[in-house]
Scaffold this active site. Structure first.
Site, PDB file in Angstrom:
ATOM      1  CG  ASP A 131      -2.043  -0.910   1.223  1.00 21.63           C
ATOM      2  OD1 ASP A 131      -2.315  -1.480   0.171  1.00 21.63           O
ATOM      3  OD2 ASP A 131      -2.696  -1.058   2.277  1.00 21.63           O
ATOM      4  CD  GLN A 160      -0.635   7.792  -2.191  1.00 26.23           C
ATOM      5  OE1 GLN A 160       0.419   8.409  -2.383  1.00 26.23           O
ATOM      6  NE2 GLN A 160      -1.058   7.488  -0.976  1.00 26.23           N
ATOM      7  NE  ARG A 181      -4.667  -2.086  -4.514  1.00 22.66           N
ATOM      8  CZ  ARG A 181      -4.346  -2.521  -3.292  1.00 22.66           C
ATOM      9  NH1 ARG A 181      -3.833  -1.701  -2.410  1.00 22.66           N
ATOM     10  NH2 ARG A 181      -4.511  -3.779  -2.970  1.00 22.66           N
ATOM     11  N   GLY A 185      -5.811   8.404  -3.778  1.00 21.13           N
ATOM     12  CA  GLY A 185      -4.981   8.865  -2.656  1.00 21.13           C
ATOM     13  C   GLY A 185      -5.872   9.264  -1.495  1.00 21.13           C
ATOM     14  CB  THR A 223     -11.576   4.288  -8.564  1.00 22.09           C
ATOM     15  OG1 THR A 223     -12.410   5.424  -8.329  1.00 22.09           O
ATOM     16  CG2 THR A 223     -11.923   3.687  -9.912  1.00 22.09           C
ATOM     17  NE  ARG A 285      -5.920   5.735   5.281  1.00 20.10           N
ATOM     18  CZ  ARG A 285      -5.182   5.132   6.219  1.00 20.10           C
ATOM     19  NH1 ARG A 285      -4.630   5.844   7.181  1.00 20.10           N
ATOM     20  NH2 ARG A 285      -4.980   3.827   6.192  1.00 20.10           N
ATOM     21  NE  ARG A 286     -11.487   4.235   3.008  1.00 24.19           N
ATOM     22  CZ  ARG A 286     -10.155   4.122   3.013  1.00 24.19           C
ATOM     23  NH1 ARG A 286      -9.557   3.203   3.715  1.00 24.19           N
ATOM     24  NH2 ARG A 286      -9.397   4.950   2.309  1.00 24.19           N
TER      25      ARG A 286
END
Ligand SMILES: Cc1cc2nc3c(=O)[nH]c(=O)nc-3n(C[C@H](O)[C@H](O)[C@H](O)COP(=O)(O)OP(=O)(O)OC[C@H]3O[C@@H](n4cnc5c(N)ncnc54)[C@H](O)[C@@H]3O)c2cc1C
Length: 303
Positions: A131, A160, A181, A185, A223, A285-286
């Site tokens: 990641d 990102q 991937r 970001g 995405t 973050r979500r």
């Protein structure tokens, strides 16, 4: 509406963190995005997703680890998870964060930890995706990736789209046949390193996505943005790029309808399945990336 930077700052305040991590009522909200706290939870969710034709990448949550023993225990968890996935007949793909493997402690220690995981993955025919964390780690993450990728082609990385540097990074990664991937970001970045506007990030994403679709090595388009996904599909159809050459990726609990639709249309769809006790930064973050999540959360708090 509160900006991502403000939300992430508020979430990092110790009393807020304490309230959310200790408060039972928040558990339901957390469960929307996190598979559970144990490997068994992740395996259960992965089995369910795979039965619907979705692929998975599991992620043992955690970051910013500053204790050697803790970083080693993370490695042990992945060394348990990879064979367990293989034995259960599941996709053997995992996602890792380098600060969870000791990047803030010592570079060589982190490389050694990562190599143990990648070796284990190789033994079970699996794949490890690194990641990408905040921009202070981008160069070090890529350096470590390049150092190991020559020997381990089963290692991939994340780029990102919001970073100005990403176009050059993608060109170099394409040149060494690395699997990338691409995501927008998720961190709060200053305008000196990242596009500040959503429209700029989206147009950078589309540009980089096309590069990867044409020249990339098994690229992953991570995405939930339906208009970008539609553009990707139109582009591959126009260019005659077969669906097996790339995959879409989404996060567990987000746009399940679209995940299943894409599978029905014959596209490869991988779901990122996070689990573990250290879910707090991932969860915030979500919340921060979607105003509706934050409002839902605040309503819950007020009630
Ligand atoms: C598989 C995967 C791996 C990732 N790995 C990384 C990484 O390594 N480093 C990194 O910085 N970021 C990572 N991200 C996160 C990414 O950078 C974005 O922050 C996140 O995906 C939201 O951007 P979006 O592309 O979905 O577009 P957005 O424009 O943010 O969202 C588009 C639509 O998706 C839905 N949506 C998006 N986010 C949410 C949410 N939280 N809750 C509910 N609905 C939502 C909404 O319908 C929204 O309108 C990853 C994302 C995915 C899918």
């Amino acid at each position: 509406m509160l900006s991502r930077t403000v939300v992430l700052k508020i979430a990092s305040l110790p009393p807020v963190r304490h309230l959310i991590t200790r408060g039972r009522p928040f558990r339901k909200l957390v469960d929307r995005f996190v598979a559970g706290e144990s490997l068994q939870d992740a395996l259960r969710v992965a089995t369910h997703l795979q039965s619907k034709g979705l692929k998975v990448s599991i992620d043992y949550l955690g970051e910013s680890v500053r204790d050697r023993q803790m970083a080693e225990s993370v490695v042990e968890e992945y060394l348990r998870a990879l064979p367990a996935l293989a034995e259960a007949g599941l996709d053997t793909q995992v996602s890792v964060k380098l600060t969870q493997l000791g990047l803030d402690i010592e570079n060589d220690f982190c490389v050694h930890n990562l190599e143990r995981i990648v070796q284990c993955a190789q033994e079970v025919g699996g794949f490890v995706r690194i990641d990408m964390e905040s921009s202070e780690y981008t160069q070090r993450t890529l350096d470590i990736f390049y150092a190991l990728h020559e020997r381990y082609p089963n290692l991939g990385v994340v780029i990102q789209a919001y970073l100005y540097r990403s176009e050059e990074d993608i060109e170099r990664l394409i040149g060494c046949k690395a699997s990338v991937r691409l995501c927008k970001g998720a961190y709060a970045e200053p305008a000196t390193v990242a596009y500040p506007r959503r429209a700029q990030v989206n147009s950078a994403y589309r540009r980089l996505m096309r590069k990867l679709l044409v020249n990339g090595h098994s690229p992953a388009l991570a995405t939930h943005d339906e208009s970008i996904i539609r553009d990707a599909i139109a582009f591959v159809q126009e260019q005659g790029i077969p669906p097996q050459r790339f995959e879409f990726e989404m996060l567990y609990g987000i746009r399940r309808d679209l995940q299943e639709q894409l599978v029905e249309q014959g596209y490869q769809m991988r779901v990122y399945v996070p689990y573990g006790e250290a879910w707090y930064p991932y969860f915030t973050r979500r919340l921060a990336e979607r105003p509706a999540n934050l409002l839902f959360f605040l309503r819950h708090v007020l009630r």
